[in-house]
Design an enzyme around this catalytic site. Structure first.
Site, PDB file in Angstrom:
ATOM      1  N   SER A   5       1.013  -0.576  -0.141  1.00 47.75           N
ATOM      2  CA  SER A   5       0.056   0.276  -0.300  1.00 47.75           C
ATOM      3  C   SER A   5       0.506   1.299  -0.067  1.00 47.75           C
ATOM      4  CB  SER A   5      -0.737  -0.361   1.070  1.00 47.75           C
ATOM      5  OG  SER A   5      -1.432   1.494   1.611  1.00 47.75           O
ATOM      6  N   HIS A  47      -0.335  -1.900  -3.966  1.00 47.05           N
ATOM      7  CA  HIS A  47      -2.520  -1.549  -3.332  1.00 47.05           C
ATOM      8  C   HIS A  47      -2.395   0.038  -3.305  1.00 47.05           C
ATOM      9  CE1 HIS A  47      -5.462  -2.565  -0.478  1.00 47.05           C
ATOM     10  NE2 HIS A  47      -5.724  -0.830  -0.095  1.00 47.05           N
ATOM     11  N   ASP A  57      -4.750   2.870  -2.515  1.00 46.24           N
ATOM     12  CA  ASP A  57      -6.241   3.527  -1.575  1.00 46.24           C
ATOM     13  C   ASP A  57      -6.186   5.369  -2.014  1.00 46.24           C
ATOM     14  OD1 ASP A  57      -3.691   1.825   1.075  1.00 46.24           O
ATOM     15  OD2 ASP A  57      -5.734   1.751   0.263  1.00 46.24           O
ATOM     16  N   MET A  88      -9.162   7.171  -1.863  1.00 46.36           N
ATOM     17  CA  MET A  88      -9.925   7.841  -0.647  1.00 46.36           C
ATOM     18  C   MET A  88     -10.566   9.199  -1.059  1.00 46.36           C
ATOM     19  SD  MET A  88      -7.651   7.658   2.164  1.00 46.36           S
ATOM     20  CE  MET A  88      -7.034   5.260   2.653  1.00 46.36           C
ATOM     21  N   HIS A 131      -7.406   0.909  -4.629  1.00 46.39           N
ATOM     22  CA  HIS A 131      -8.601  -0.019  -3.308  1.00 46.39           C
ATOM     23  C   HIS A 131      -9.904   1.490  -3.067  1.00 46.39           C
ATOM     24  CE1 HIS A 131      -9.056  -0.193   0.810  1.00 46.39           C
ATOM     25  NE2 HIS A 131     -10.304  -0.126   0.718  1.00 46.39           N
ATOM     26  N   MET A 135     -12.313   3.269  -1.681  1.00 45.44           N
ATOM     27  CA  MET A 135     -12.807   3.608  -0.950  1.00 45.44           C
ATOM     28  C   MET A 135     -13.616   4.893  -0.650  1.00 45.44           C
ATOM     29  SD  MET A 135      -9.545   3.571   2.716  1.00 45.44           S
ATOM     30  CE  MET A 135      -8.601   3.317   1.177  1.00 45.44           C
ATOM     31  N   MET A 141     -10.714  -5.482   6.510  1.00 44.76           N
ATOM     32  CA  MET A 141     -10.085  -4.019   6.319  1.00 44.76           C
ATOM     33  C   MET A 141      -9.596  -4.595   8.094  1.00 44.76           C
ATOM     34  SD  MET A 141     -10.238  -2.377   3.843  1.00 44.76           S
ATOM     35  CE  MET A 141      -9.211  -1.241   4.993  1.00 44.76           C
ATOM     36  N   GLY A 167      -9.134   4.843   5.890  1.00 44.54           N
ATOM     37  CA  GLY A 167      -8.909   6.093   5.904  1.00 44.54           C
ATOM     38  C   GLY A 167      -7.345   6.821   6.208  1.00 44.54           C
ATOM     39  N   GLY A 207      -3.253   5.384   6.625  1.00 42.60           N
ATOM     40  CA  GLY A 207      -2.031   4.289   6.684  1.00 42.60           C
ATOM     41  C   GLY A 207      -1.410   4.472   8.995  1.00 42.60           C
ATOM     42  N   GLY A 208      -0.588   3.579   8.948  1.00 44.60           N
ATOM     43  CA  GLY A 208      -0.092   3.179  10.271  1.00 44.60           C
ATOM     44  C   GLY A 208      -0.846   3.044  12.062  1.00 44.60           C
ATOM     45  N   ASP A 237      -6.074  -5.976   5.435  1.00 46.43           N
ATOM     46  CA  ASP A 237      -5.707  -4.988   4.955  1.00 46.43           C
ATOM     47  C   ASP A 237      -5.901  -3.626   6.129  1.00 46.43           C
ATOM     48  OD1 ASP A 237      -6.433  -2.281   2.848  1.00 46.43           O
ATOM     49  OD2 ASP A 237      -4.973  -2.246   3.195  1.00 46.43           O
ATOM     50  N   GLY A 238      -4.164  -3.403   6.570  1.00 46.58           N
ATOM     51  CA  GLY A 238      -5.239  -2.549   7.655  1.00 46.58           C
ATOM     52  C   GLY A 238      -3.757  -2.849   8.879  1.00 46.58           C
ATOM     53  N   GLY A 239      -2.369  -2.930   9.844  1.00 46.93           N
ATOM     54  CA  GLY A 239      -1.727  -2.307  10.178  1.00 46.93           C
ATOM     55  C   GLY A 239      -1.473  -3.999  10.218  1.00 46.93           C
ATOM     56  N   GLY A 282       1.370  -1.438   3.545  1.00 46.12           N
ATOM     57  CA  GLY A 282       1.927  -0.374   4.242  1.00 46.12           C
ATOM     58  C   GLY A 282       2.849   0.341   5.144  1.00 46.12           C
TER      59      GLY A 282
END
Ligand code: DX5
Ligand code: ZN
Length: 213
Positions: free
Chosen positions: A6, A31, A33, A35, A64, A66, A134, A139, A141-142, A172-174, A194
């Site tokens: 990501s 990937h 993102d 938004m 992706h 969003m 998710m 919304g 990263g990190g 996806d995420g963390g 990411g």
């Protein structure tokens, strides 16, 4: 297991170099993102960035989305994406969105927010390439990984098995070195990663470790 980088948290001042560097480091996909500032409280990038990086890509790119009402914008991303992932919560035209992507012979993905039960994906399991779980509220990263996501992956894996679906499970995420192995054991096929990559010194080493090598 595939790793999709990501790029939301990469160094945008050196976007081209970052893409080359992470591709050389051995990722399987990019990937992207996207938004809209409505479906999620953040605005990232759109088609101009996708077009800018397209010539540099040696791996597939999954967009992706969003965004609210993805049916209005999917066709803009289809041309330069290898796959498009939209959110089931963002539209009441899920089948139409899937049809748009599948008719264009691209990879169709549906993303589920943390609070959306996997049961909602059941009707679409035989029309979708990837179901993206998710593991953060979308919304940014990190963010910290939501631990309940592991059970959700297991439930989805069981549902896919029962439905004799070929759908892959993305997370996806963390996602990082501290949870990748659990996610794979729970049934994840694709990890969207990411910050764990872009905040690390040696991308190739991080990717090797994520693969459990
Ligand atoms: C969040 C995005 C994720 C995120 C992943 O809304 O969909 O792709 O950027 O980044 P990390 O791995 O830093 O959570
Ligand atoms: Zn994402």
């Amino acid at each position: 297991m595939k790793i999709a980088a990501s790029i939301l948290n990469c160094d945008f001042l050196r976007l081209g170099e970052e893409i080359s560097r992470v591709q050389k480091a051995g990722i399987d996909a990019i990937h992207l993102d996207v938004m809209d500032g409505h479906f999620v409280p953040n605005l990232s990038f759109g088609v101009p960035i996708l077009k800018a990086i397209r010539p540099k890509l040696t791996v597939p790119v999954m967009s992706h989305l969003m965004v609210n009402t993805p049916e209005k914008i999917i066709d803009k991303f289809i041309l330069d994406s290898d796959g498009v992932i939209f959110h089931i919560e963002a539209t009441d035209k899920v089948q139409e969105c899937l049809d748009m992507i599948n008719k264009a012979n691209k990879l169709a993905g549906i993303a589920l927010n943390p609070d959306t039960p996997v049961s909602q994906i059941h009707p679409y399991l035989n029309n979708v390439y990837e179901v993206l779980i998710m593991s953060v509220h979308p919304g940014f990263g990190g963010q910290a990984f939501i631990p309940e996501s592991v059970d959700k992956i297991k439930k989805l894996k069981e549902m896919i098995r029962r439905a004799e679906s070929k759908a892959l499970i993305g997370v996806d995420g963390g996602v990082g070195l501290n949870n990748a192995e659990n996610l794979i054991q729970a049934g994840a096929d694709i990890l969207a990663v990411g910050s764990s990559i872009f905040k690390s010194k040696d991308y190739a080493d991080t990717i090797k470790k994520l693969r459990g090598l």
